[in-house]
Scaffold this motif. Structure first.
Motif, short mmCIF file in Angstrom:
data_model
loop_
_atom_site.label_atom_id
_atom_site.label_comp_id
_atom_site.label_asym_id
_atom_site.label_seq_id
_atom_site.Cartn_x
_atom_site.Cartn_y
_atom_site.Cartn_z
N LEU A 21 0.86 -1.19 0.00
CA LEU A 21 0.00 0.00 0.00
C LEU A 21 0.89 1.24 0.00
CD1 LEU A 21 -2.90 1.20 0.25
CD2 LEU A 21 -2.59 1.10 2.73
N VAL A 22 0.67 2.12 -0.99
CA VAL A 22 1.53 3.29 -1.18
C VAL A 22 0.69 4.56 -1.12
CG1 VAL A 22 3.31 4.31 -2.66
CG2 VAL A 22 2.82 1.85 -2.80
N ARG A 23 1.19 5.54 -0.40
CA ARG A 23 0.53 6.86 -0.39
C ARG A 23 1.13 7.72 -1.50
NH1 ARG A 23 1.02 11.69 4.16
NH2 ARG A 23 -0.38 13.17 3.10
N HIS A 24 0.34 8.64 -2.02
CA HIS A 24 0.82 9.56 -3.06
C HIS A 24 1.94 10.46 -2.52
CE1 HIS A 24 -1.12 13.00 -1.13
NE2 HIS A 24 -2.18 12.23 -0.96
N GLY A 25 2.63 11.12 -3.45
CA GLY A 25 3.72 12.01 -3.09
C GLY A 25 3.24 13.43 -2.77
N ASP A 26 4.19 14.35 -2.70
CA ASP A 26 3.94 15.74 -2.32
C ASP A 26 2.93 16.40 -3.25
OD1 ASP A 26 4.81 18.05 -0.58
OD2 ASP A 26 5.30 18.88 -2.56
N LYS A 78 -4.64 -12.70 -8.33
CA LYS A 78 -3.20 -12.51 -8.27
C LYS A 78 -2.71 -12.75 -6.85
CE LYS A 78 -2.78 -11.01 -12.57
NZ LYS A 78 -2.00 -11.73 -13.60
N ARG A 79 -1.39 -12.94 -6.72
CA ARG A 79 -0.84 -13.18 -5.40
C ARG A 79 -0.23 -11.94 -4.79
NH1 ARG A 79 3.31 -17.33 -6.12
NH2 ARG A 79 3.64 -17.02 -3.90
N ARG A 80 -0.06 -10.88 -5.58
CA ARG A 80 0.41 -9.61 -5.03
C ARG A 80 -0.49 -8.50 -5.52
NH1 ARG A 80 5.46 -9.35 -6.70
NH2 ARG A 80 6.52 -9.83 -4.74
N LEU A 81 -0.87 -7.62 -4.61
CA LEU A 81 -1.70 -6.46 -4.94
C LEU A 81 -0.96 -5.21 -4.48
CD1 LEU A 81 -4.50 -5.53 -6.01
CD2 LEU A 81 -5.31 -5.64 -3.64
N VAL A 82 -0.73 -4.29 -5.43
CA VAL A 82 -0.13 -3.00 -5.10
C VAL A 82 -1.22 -1.95 -5.21
CG1 VAL A 82 1.68 -1.33 -5.63
CG2 VAL A 82 2.08 -3.77 -6.05
N CYS A 83 -1.49 -1.24 -4.12
CA CYS A 83 -2.54 -0.22 -4.09
C CYS A 83 -1.91 1.14 -3.84
CB CYS A 83 -3.55 -0.52 -2.99
SG CYS A 83 -4.52 -2.02 -3.23
N PHE A 84 -2.22 2.09 -4.70
CA PHE A 84 -1.79 3.48 -4.51
C PHE A 84 -2.99 4.27 -4.02
CE2 PHE A 84 1.43 1.82 -7.28
CZ PHE A 84 2.59 2.55 -6.99
N SER A 85 -2.83 4.94 -2.90
CA SER A 85 -3.99 5.58 -2.29
C SER A 85 -3.59 6.83 -1.52
CB SER A 85 -4.69 4.55 -1.36
OG SER A 85 -5.92 5.05 -0.90
N HIS A 86 -4.30 7.09 -0.44
CA HIS A 86 -4.17 8.32 0.34
C HIS A 86 -3.80 8.00 1.78
CE1 HIS A 86 -6.31 10.43 -2.99
NE2 HIS A 86 -6.88 9.26 -3.11
N ALA A 87 -3.48 9.06 2.54
CA ALA A 87 -3.04 8.87 3.93
C ALA A 87 -4.11 8.17 4.77
CB ALA A 87 -2.67 10.22 4.55
N ALA A 88 -5.37 8.48 4.51
CA ALA A 88 -6.46 7.91 5.31
C ALA A 88 -6.59 6.40 5.13
CB ALA A 88 -7.79 8.59 4.98
N SER A 89 -5.89 5.83 4.14
CA SER A 89 -5.98 4.38 3.94
C SER A 89 -5.26 3.59 5.02
CB SER A 89 -5.48 3.98 2.55
OG SER A 89 -4.17 4.43 2.32
#
Length: 395
Positions: free
Chosen positions: A14-19, A265-276
């Motif tokens: 799980l990844v948060r967006h940048g600046d 799938k066996r891997r899930l990459v999620c790009f989201s927000h801080a509230a996640s």
């Protein structure tokens, strides 16, 4: 002929967006101009710094995605290497030994695909999140283009051509808090600017305009009176509506996206927000969301789930026993509570539940520069109390 039980490792990154651009130039000025131009003021792009952070983060995640989920490798870099890699290796060895004792016989490894081909990438529909995911998507699309052209990856430069399918799946369930269904630009409208988007992806919800899909409850509680732009519909309630929606997404991840019975799938990459951080809280089933910590810009949470399945992908159940559970399901705590225990207890502690490998509280060392405008965030204290009393009461 019955096949041997399989050891299956599912992974969530799980990844948060940048600046954010609006925070870097002044939020009031951005909102004023965006409103004049009838652009959603809550949908700013990344700043120049944010784009650099996204490139650095994409490189690190790509190294990790080239490995099979849960497998230790020197290629996994700062996000998945070092101490966390050693802990994963120790836990997998412990689980494998316990499972072979419990089910009598050797386990079949479920490593029939490389890490990249076994990965799905979901992104929030917001501009800053899509931009953050683009560097990683370019890596995936370059591999796809190389396979099609039968050329080495280093000789493939036209990865984002229209003939190559996009890899970024726009998922409304990952949307920012106070989301307004239908307010943002659609995936099809984004595509000319972001050809990394997969316009054929079907969201986990049928549409975001108030209708339901079959018996699935509508996920956006539009009871908030706040309006991003005068004359637009009311937005999703905050924080309760958002926290409940995150719970639905957590359920869908287990039931659909990472379900081996459905060919997930066996891997899930999620790009989201801080509230996640709320999504992490639901997956780990924690009553105190404070334990999850804050989410830094381009911070990365990494979780794994270990399952013992039959040849059809259905989880095999171990005998009922009193497992030594921990308050917070980190991989360190599970190892501590499982070492030296009988096989049943080891499997109860370690399998069929999400375990935290890495928190997203910091983006260092792979990101070298940050702005004080976009900072590590979690819910305020009053909302953390609401989580404990109303959202996570059953955890």
């Amino acid at each position: 002929i019955n096949k041997m039980p399989r050891l299956v490792v599912s992974e969530l990154i799980l990844v948060r967006h940048g600046d954010r651009f609006d925070y870097s130039v002044g939020d009031k000025e951005w909102r004023k101009q965006a409103s004049i131009l009838r652009h959603a003021p809550n949908d700013p792009p990344l700043s120049a710094l944010g784009r650099k952070q996204a490139r650095d983060t994409g490189e690190e995640i790509w190294r990790l995605c080239q490995c099979s989920p849960g497998s230790p490798s020197s290629r996994s870099g700062d996000i998945g290497g070092g101490e966390s890699s050693d802990l994963v290796s120790k836990l997998l060895t412990l689980v494998r030994t316990a499972a072979e004792d419990e089910f009598v016989g050797s386990l079949e490894e479920n490593n029939d695909e490389d890490g990249a081909s076994n990965t799905r990438v979901l992104v929030s529909p917001y501009m800053r999140v899509i931009q953050t995911a683009v560097p990683l998507a370019d890596h995936f699309m370059t591999v796809v283009a190389a396979k099609k052209s039968k050329k080495p990856v280093e000789e493939t430069i036209d990865a984002s051509s229209p003939c190559n399918p996009g890899v970024l799946c726009i998922e409304p369930l990952l949307s920012e808090v106070r989301h307004v269904p239908g307010l943002l630009t659609t995936a099809e409208e984004r595509w000319p600017y972001f050809p990394q988007i997969n316009v054929d992806y079907n969201s986990l919800i049928d549409r975001v305009n108030g209708n339901t899909k079959g018996s699935e409850p509508f996920v956006f509680d539009l009871s908030d009176t706040h309006q991003h732009i005068p004359g637009t519909p009311a937005c999703e309630s905050y924080p309760k509506g958002y926290m409940e929606r995150s719970g639905i997404l957590a359920q869908k991840i287990d039931e659909d996206l990472l379900n081996p019975c459905l060919g997930g799938k066996r891997r899930l990459v999620c790009f989201s927000h801080a509230a996640s951080v709320a999504l992490v809280g639901h997956l780990l089933k924690v009553k105190d969301l404070r334990l999850v910590g804050k989410f830094a810009p381009c911070g990365v949470f990494r979780l794994i789930k270990i399952s013992i399945t039959d040849d059809e992908g259905k989880p095999l159940q171990v005998k009922a026993c009193q497992a030594q559970t921990s308050t917070f399901p980190s991989i360190e705590a599970v190892l501590s509570n499982s070492s030296g225990k009988d096989s049943e207890t080891v499997l109860k502690n370690s399998t069929s539940r999400w375990l935290l490998i890495k928190k997203g509280e910091t983006n260092q060392p792979y990101v070298t520069e940050n702005s004080p405008a976009t900072y590590p965030w979690t819910f305020p204290e009053v909302h953390l109390n609401l989580w404990e009393k109303e959202i996570a009461s059953n955890y």
